[in-house]
Design a protein around this motif. Structure first.
Motif, PDB file in Angstrom:
ATOM      1  N   CYS A   1       0.804  -1.225   0.000  1.00 43.25           N
ATOM      2  CA  CYS A   1       0.000   0.000   0.000  1.00 43.25           C
ATOM      3  C   CYS A   1       0.838   1.278   0.000  1.00 43.25           C
ATOM      4  CB  CYS A   1      -0.981   0.003   1.175  1.00 43.25           C
ATOM      5  SG  CYS A   1      -0.211   0.131   2.799  1.00 43.25           S
ATOM      6  N   SER A   2       2.080   1.204   0.431  1.00 41.47           N
ATOM      7  CA  SER A   2       2.923   2.413   0.438  1.00 41.47           C
ATOM      8  C   SER A   2       3.751   2.549  -0.833  1.00 41.47           C
ATOM      9  CB  SER A   2       3.864   2.377   1.651  1.00 41.47           C
ATOM     10  OG  SER A   2       4.734   1.255   1.582  1.00 41.47           O
ATOM     11  N   LYS A   3       3.645   1.575  -1.752  1.00 46.96           N
ATOM     12  CA  LYS A   3       4.476   1.588  -2.952  1.00 46.96           C
ATOM     13  C   LYS A   3       3.675   1.800  -4.236  1.00 46.96           C
ATOM     14  CE  LYS A   3       6.078  -2.534  -2.006  1.00 46.96           C
ATOM     15  NZ  LYS A   3       6.859  -3.791  -2.070  1.00 46.96           N
ATOM     16  N   LEU A   4       2.432   2.178  -4.104  1.00 50.82           N
ATOM     17  CA  LEU A   4       1.549   2.289  -5.266  1.00 50.82           C
ATOM     18  C   LEU A   4       1.910   3.502  -6.116  1.00 50.82           C
ATOM     19  CD1 LEU A   4      -1.792   1.472  -3.438  1.00 50.82           C
ATOM     20  CD2 LEU A   4      -0.405  -0.070  -4.828  1.00 50.82           C
ATOM     21  N   LYS A   5       1.878   3.343  -7.439  1.00 48.89           N
ATOM     22  CA  LYS A   5       2.273   4.414  -8.345  1.00 48.89           C
ATOM     23  C   LYS A   5       1.254   5.554  -8.385  1.00 48.89           C
ATOM     24  CE  LYS A   5       5.363   1.731 -11.211  1.00 48.89           C
ATOM     25  NZ  LYS A   5       5.503   0.685 -10.199  1.00 48.89           N
ATOM     26  N   ALA A   6       0.003   5.242  -8.099  1.00 52.93           N
ATOM     27  CA  ALA A   6      -1.020   6.288  -8.083  1.00 52.93           C
ATOM     28  C   ALA A   6      -1.065   7.027  -6.754  1.00 52.93           C
ATOM     29  CB  ALA A   6      -2.396   5.686  -8.384  1.00 52.93           C
ATOM     30  N   GLY A   7      -0.214   6.646  -5.797  1.00 50.96           N
ATOM     31  CA  GLY A   7      -0.172   7.313  -4.500  1.00 50.96           C
ATOM     32  C   GLY A   7      -0.274   6.329  -3.360  1.00 50.96           C
ATOM     33  N   SER A   8       0.466   6.603  -2.280  1.00 47.59           N
ATOM     34  CA  SER A   8       0.463   5.720  -1.117  1.00 47.59           C
ATOM     35  C   SER A   8      -0.884   5.750  -0.403  1.00 47.59           C
ATOM     36  CB  SER A   8       1.565   6.141  -0.138  1.00 47.59           C
ATOM     37  OG  SER A   8       2.842   6.036  -0.733  1.00 47.59           O
ATOM     38  N   VAL A   9      -1.227   4.612   0.191  1.00 55.67           N
ATOM     39  CA  VAL A   9      -2.487   4.475   0.927  1.00 55.67           C
ATOM     40  C   VAL A   9      -2.162   4.180   2.381  1.00 55.67           C
ATOM     41  CG1 VAL A   9      -4.602   3.123   1.165  1.00 55.67           C
ATOM     42  CG2 VAL A   9      -3.724   3.653  -1.110  1.00 55.67           C
ATOM     43  N   ASN A  10      -2.847   4.866   3.288  1.00 58.59           N
ATOM     44  CA  ASN A  10      -2.678   4.617   4.719  1.00 58.59           C
ATOM     45  C   ASN A  10      -3.063   3.173   5.034  1.00 58.59           C
ATOM     46  OD1 ASN A  10      -2.999   4.480   7.554  1.00 58.59           O
ATOM     47  ND2 ASN A  10      -3.482   6.664   7.665  1.00 58.59           N
ATOM     48  N   PRO A  11      -2.151   2.412   5.657  1.00 59.27           N
ATOM     49  CA  PRO A  11      -2.463   1.002   5.956  1.00 59.27           C
ATOM     50  C   PRO A  11      -3.729   0.822   6.781  1.00 59.27           C
ATOM     51  CG  PRO A  11      -0.130   1.460   6.353  1.00 59.27           C
ATOM     52  CD  PRO A  11      -0.791   2.787   6.101  1.00 59.27           C
ATOM     53  N   ASP A  12      -4.078   1.824   7.586  1.00 62.97           N
ATOM     54  CA  ASP A  12      -5.280   1.717   8.416  1.00 62.97           C
ATOM     55  C   ASP A  12      -6.557   1.676   7.573  1.00 62.97           C
ATOM     56  OD1 ASP A  12      -3.662   1.766  10.642  1.00 62.97           O
ATOM     57  OD2 ASP A  12      -3.898   3.925  10.971  1.00 62.97           O
ATOM     58  N   TYR A  13      -6.468   2.156   6.322  1.00 65.34           N
ATOM     59  CA  TYR A  13      -7.645   2.193   5.452  1.00 65.34           C
ATOM     60  C   TYR A  13      -7.759   0.951   4.569  1.00 65.34           C
ATOM     61  CZ  TYR A  13      -7.805   7.179   6.650  1.00 65.34           C
ATOM     62  OH  TYR A  13      -7.866   8.358   7.316  1.00 65.34           O
ATOM     63  N   VAL A  14      -6.781   0.075   4.620  1.00 66.56           N
ATOM     64  CA  VAL A  14      -6.753  -1.091   3.731  1.00 66.56           C
ATOM     65  C   VAL A  14      -7.698  -2.175   4.251  1.00 66.56           C
ATOM     66  CG1 VAL A  14      -5.326  -2.933   2.760  1.00 66.56           C
ATOM     67  CG2 VAL A  14      -4.403  -0.613   2.961  1.00 66.56           C
ATOM     68  N   THR A  15      -8.559  -2.657   3.368  1.00 64.91           N
ATOM     69  CA  THR A  15      -9.450  -3.779   3.686  1.00 64.91           C
ATOM     70  C   THR A  15      -9.267  -4.865   2.630  1.00 64.91           C
ATOM     71  OG1 THR A  15     -11.329  -3.044   2.345  1.00 64.91           O
ATOM     72  CG2 THR A  15     -11.130  -2.096   4.557  1.00 64.91           C
ATOM     73  N   ALA A  16      -9.945  -5.980   2.826  1.00 66.90           N
ATOM     74  CA  ALA A  16      -9.870  -7.056   1.839  1.00 66.90           C
ATOM     75  C   ALA A  16     -10.519  -6.667   0.522  1.00 66.90           C
ATOM     76  CB  ALA A  16     -10.536  -8.310   2.400  1.00 66.90           C
ATOM     77  N   ASP A  17     -11.337  -5.608   0.529  1.00 70.79           N
ATOM     78  CA  ASP A  17     -11.999  -5.144  -0.696  1.00 70.79           C
ATOM     79  C   ASP A  17     -11.212  -4.043  -1.413  1.00 70.79           C
ATOM     80  OD1 ASP A  17     -14.135  -6.864  -0.269  1.00 70.79           O
ATOM     81  OD2 ASP A  17     -15.258  -5.384   0.901  1.00 70.79           O
ATOM     82  N   SER A  18     -10.175  -3.507  -0.790  1.00 71.54           N
ATOM     83  CA  SER A  18      -9.423  -2.402  -1.396  1.00 71.54           C
ATOM     84  C   SER A  18      -8.754  -2.873  -2.691  1.00 71.54           C
ATOM     85  CB  SER A  18      -8.346  -1.898  -0.423  1.00 71.54           C
ATOM     86  OG  SER A  18      -8.924  -1.454   0.781  1.00 71.54           O
ATOM     87  N   PRO A  19      -8.894  -2.134  -3.791  1.00 75.04           N
ATOM     88  CA  PRO A  19      -8.265  -2.529  -5.059  1.00 75.04           C
ATOM     89  C   PRO A  19      -6.772  -2.228  -5.059  1.00 75.04           C
ATOM     90  CG  PRO A  19      -9.457  -0.472  -5.352  1.00 75.04           C
ATOM     91  CD  PRO A  19      -9.728  -0.909  -3.939  1.00 75.04           C
ATOM     92  N   ILE A  20      -6.039  -2.992  -4.281  1.00 77.77           N
ATOM     93  CA  ILE A  20      -4.588  -2.822  -4.133  1.00 77.77           C
ATOM     94  C   ILE A  20      -3.918  -4.111  -4.598  1.00 77.77           C
ATOM     95  CG2 ILE A  20      -2.708  -2.554  -2.464  1.00 77.77           C
ATOM     96  CD1 ILE A  20      -4.586  -0.826  -0.791  1.00 77.77           C
ATOM     97  N   PRO A  21      -2.909  -4.026  -5.453  1.00 72.94           N
ATOM     98  CA  PRO A  21      -2.258  -5.245  -5.944  1.00 72.94           C
ATOM     99  C   PRO A  21      -1.574  -6.022  -4.831  1.00 72.94           C
ATOM    100  CG  PRO A  21      -1.023  -3.297  -6.617  1.00 72.94           C
ATOM    101  CD  PRO A  21      -2.304  -2.806  -6.017  1.00 72.94           C
ATOM    102  N   PHE A  22      -1.607  -7.334  -4.961  1.00 79.06           N
ATOM    103  CA  PHE A  22      -0.850  -8.191  -4.049  1.00 79.06           C
ATOM    104  C   PHE A  22      -0.436  -9.442  -4.807  1.00 79.06           C
ATOM    105  CE2 PHE A  22      -5.145  -9.790  -3.612  1.00 79.06           C
ATOM    106  CZ  PHE A  22      -5.002 -11.158  -3.450  1.00 79.06           C
ATOM    107  N   ASP A  23       0.534 -10.151  -4.269  1.00 80.03           N
ATOM    108  CA  ASP A  23       1.107 -11.319  -4.928  1.00 80.03           C
ATOM    109  C   ASP A  23       0.279 -12.560  -4.589  1.00 80.03           C
ATOM    110  OD1 ASP A  23       2.625 -13.338  -5.990  1.00 80.03           O
ATOM    111  OD2 ASP A  23       4.543 -12.531  -5.289  1.00 80.03           O
ATOM    112  N   ILE A  24      -0.551 -12.981  -5.538  1.00 79.45           N
ATOM    113  CA  ILE A  24      -1.417 -14.124  -5.252  1.00 79.45           C
ATOM    114  C   ILE A  24      -0.624 -15.427  -5.225  1.00 79.45           C
ATOM    115  CG2 ILE A  24      -2.066 -14.651  -7.655  1.00 79.45           C
ATOM    116  CD1 ILE A  24      -4.984 -14.983  -6.466  1.00 79.45           C
ATOM    117  N   LYS A  25       0.512 -15.453  -5.916  1.00 82.46           N
ATOM    118  CA  LYS A  25       1.372 -16.643  -5.823  1.00 82.46           C
ATOM    119  C   LYS A  25       1.973 -16.763  -4.425  1.00 82.46           C
ATOM    120  CE  LYS A  25       2.582 -16.499 -10.730  1.00 82.46           C
ATOM    121  NZ  LYS A  25       3.671 -16.340 -11.720  1.00 82.46           N
ATOM    122  N   GLN A  26       2.276 -15.613  -3.818  1.00 81.11           N
ATOM    123  CA  GLN A  26       2.787 -15.626  -2.443  1.00 81.11           C
ATOM    124  C   GLN A  26       1.711 -16.118  -1.485  1.00 81.11           C
ATOM    125  OE1 GLN A  26       6.107 -14.588  -1.560  1.00 81.11           O
ATOM    126  NE2 GLN A  26       5.532 -15.666   0.330  1.00 81.11           N
TER     127      GLN A  26
END
Length: 596
Positions: free
Chosen positions: A260-285
């Motif tokens: 959430c802090s590395k997004l090209k469109a702007g960093s997102v406060n981790p406190d606002y992140v939910t399972a529905d947030s459209p934030i990329p993550f590594d699904i293979k991980q």
């Protein structure tokens, strides 16, 4: 005025829904010639007018008979002909003011009734002006163009309906072309499930397809809500929350917070992140971590932490190589089997989904895979609704059928959210409205809660656009051959119907129940319309009309094949024929060529 050449007769009965007219015996012909043009009296669907001082009322002929409906046991002259008309009032015009739908003053008994001439219709339909597009010519006159109000067509939503072969695809392409020609700032996204429309807009649209080299279609999996993703990955039913679902949710949130802090469109406060947030993550991980928990062995039976793992070799999530461990023993001795078996039912399902190449457009979206990729969602928006062509065609013909529902829902929700959250920006939202066009809508916007491979994800997203999109600058158009199968919520919000021939009684009744109440006589004409003709009713048109839709060239690739020509040529397949067909089936690529 009863000496005017347009004089038709007089009013003999009036009620809140219709007016009955007796045609004058003095009219010399059932087909008078006015200003060089032949008019047929008593044609169903034609217009008549009622001059009342400076006010002119207009109505639509709904039935014709040789006896009045309002008087019983009346004697009438033999061979007097069909001399009584039932007319439904539709609007009025005061002096030189524009025509207005609705009736404020009703005619009275013995008021005069006149034919509506082509000049009258020209004054009603008006001339082309800003905010209007020509949809076709009036069915009764090749010289009379019919214009529709673009604002009401888009933001009050619309539907193009018609049985297969009635001209539905041509009508859709015609409306889009007219919008693009007359509005240099327009924005349209066409959801094309069969890949029909690229041929009609070659060089005038940006077309995204799966496996396309120039403009590949990607719908990143991490745009899904938790309900959508968990349903697709492991078949989780919405509303249920088993222990493994809770663990899946927590792992997704954990991985999203990493990025959430590395997004090209702007960093997102981790406190606002939910399972529905459209934030990329590594699904293979995600798969790797669950697989490791499941298969790890430990040198302690009670303290099973990473430091106590009996690890042989670290795996590699990127290549789907799992970590390897010393096999556990069946005895109560080192190494001990992992106690974390909750995710056992899910690990295999997640692995099979990610490895299925049919879903690569979701799970391997080039340049959108994670926070380290070249692009972010703002790039996706610029490609879809900010490109110079103004029309974007999302060709879903290569999307597996079981993913159409989720794909359309995801696309719709994402674009709706972009218009909602950007509603006050200069370059989007209310400042630059967007039209969404849904082709073959009956296959993914059904009225029932759940059908085969359709679980309502698309329906919920599109219903939200129809219910609330107008306020944020997003309108929608559904195109379907089966209106009786479409969500009733969607049809209830449709402001303008462009209905071509409908032969199925259920479909016709659906349109009849959704269209304005006083348009029943026009709707009754649906089964008898010619190919390319449509009944246009609703907020986008001044006066409900039977319209001959303009023919579009080049046409969408939805026309029938020339069967006679094809079957007149003898054909026997050689050993190389059908190889490319089989390859296309296997690779899900429409344009695949046989490998040499």
């Amino acid at each position: 005025m009863n000496t005017d050449i347009t004089y038709l007769g007089r009013v003999i009965n009036v009620n809140s829904g219709s007016v009955e007219v007796e045609i004058s015996k003095e009219i010399p012909s059932a087909a008078p010639i006015i200003n060089g043009r032949l008019y047929k009296i008593g044609q169903i669907g034609t217009f008549v007018k009622f001059p009342v001082g400076n006010l002119t009322l207009f109505g639509l002929v709904s039935s014709v008979s040789n006896t009045p409906a309002s008087i019983e046991n009346i004697e009438y002259e033999p061979n007097y002909g069909s001399r009584f008309l039932q007319v439904q009032l539709i609007g009025e015009k005061l002096g030189n003011d524009p025509f207005e739908k609705g009736i404020g003053t009703f005619p009275t008994i013995n008021d005069e009734v006149h034919l509506v001439t082509e000049d009258d219709l020209s004054r009603i339909y008006g001339v082309k002006s800003n905010g209007f597009i020509e949809i076709g010519k009036h069915a009764s006159s090749e010289n009379l163009p019919v214009y529709i109000n673009l604002h009401n067509l888009v933001l009050r939503h619309s539907a193009i309906l018609g049985s297969t072969g009635s001209g539905k695809s041509n009508t859709t392409a015609n409306v889009i072309k007219r919008i693009l020609e007359d509005n240099q700032g327009s924005r349209i996204v066409l959801v094309d499930t069969h890949g029909e429309y690229a041929s009609a807009f070659e060089g005038k649209a940006k077309v995204f397809r799966i496996n396309e080299k120039k403009n590949p279609l990607f719908v990143p999996f991490w745009m899904m809500s938790f309900d959508e993703l968990s349903f697709f990955l492991v078949g989780r039913t919405e509303g249920q929350e088993k222990p493994e679902d809770k663990q899946l949710r927590e792992k997704i949130i954990e991985l999203k917070k990493v990025n959430c802090s590395k997004l090209k469109a702007g960093s997102v406060n981790p406190d606002y992140v939910t399972a529905d947030s459209p934030i990329p993550f590594d699904i293979k991980q995600l798969w790797y971590d669950f697989d490791r928990e499941l298969n790890a062995t430990y040198n302690s039976g009670s303290d099973q932490i990473p430091a106590n793992e009996c690890l042989i070799e670290e795996g590699d999530p990127k290549t789907f190589k799992p970590a390897s461990f010393t096999p556990y023993t069946t005895l109560n001795a080192v190494p001990y089997k992992s106690k974390r078996q909750t995710m056992y039912p899910y690990v295999g399902k997640i692995y099979s989904r990610i490895k299925d190449t049919r879903y690569s457009f979701m799970f391997n979206p080039s340049n959108y895979a994670d926070a380290d990729s070249a692009n972010d969602l703002d790039d996706l928006l610029r490609n879809w609704i900010g490109n110079s062509e103004r029309l974007t065609i999302l060709d879903l013909s290569g999307v597996p059928f079981e993913l159409i529902d989720i794909s359309v829902g995801l696309i719709s929700r994402f674009l709706y959210d972009s218009m909602y959250w950007g509603r006050f920006d200069d370059y989007t939202g209310r400042s630059r409205p967007l039209l969404m066009v849904y082709e073959e809508a009956h296959s993914y916007l059904p009225k029932s809660e759940r059908t085969l491979n359709v679980y309502g994800y698309a329906r919920k997203a599109v219903e939200k656009i129809f219910k609330e999109g107008r306020k944020f600058g997003i309108g929608a158009m559904v195109v379907t051959q089966r209106p009786s199968e479409i969500s009733e919520t969607i049809l209830a919000q449709v402001g303008t119907f462009i209905a071509l021939r409908l032969t199925n009684s259920g479909d016709k009744n659906t349109v009849q129940s959704s269209a304005p109440n006083n348009m029943n006589s026009l709707i009754e004409l649906l089964p008898s319309l010619r190919i390319g003709e449509a009944i246009v009713v609703g907020e986008a048109i001044n006066i409900p009309s039977r319209v001959k839709i303009n023919l579009v060239e080049p046409r969408p690739s939805s026309n029938d094949p020339d069967l006679s020509k094809a079957w007149n040529k003898a054909f026997v397949a050689d050993e190389n024929d059908y190889k490319s067909v089989v390859l296309s089936i296997r690779e899900q690529k429409v344009e695949s060529k046989p490998k040499k």
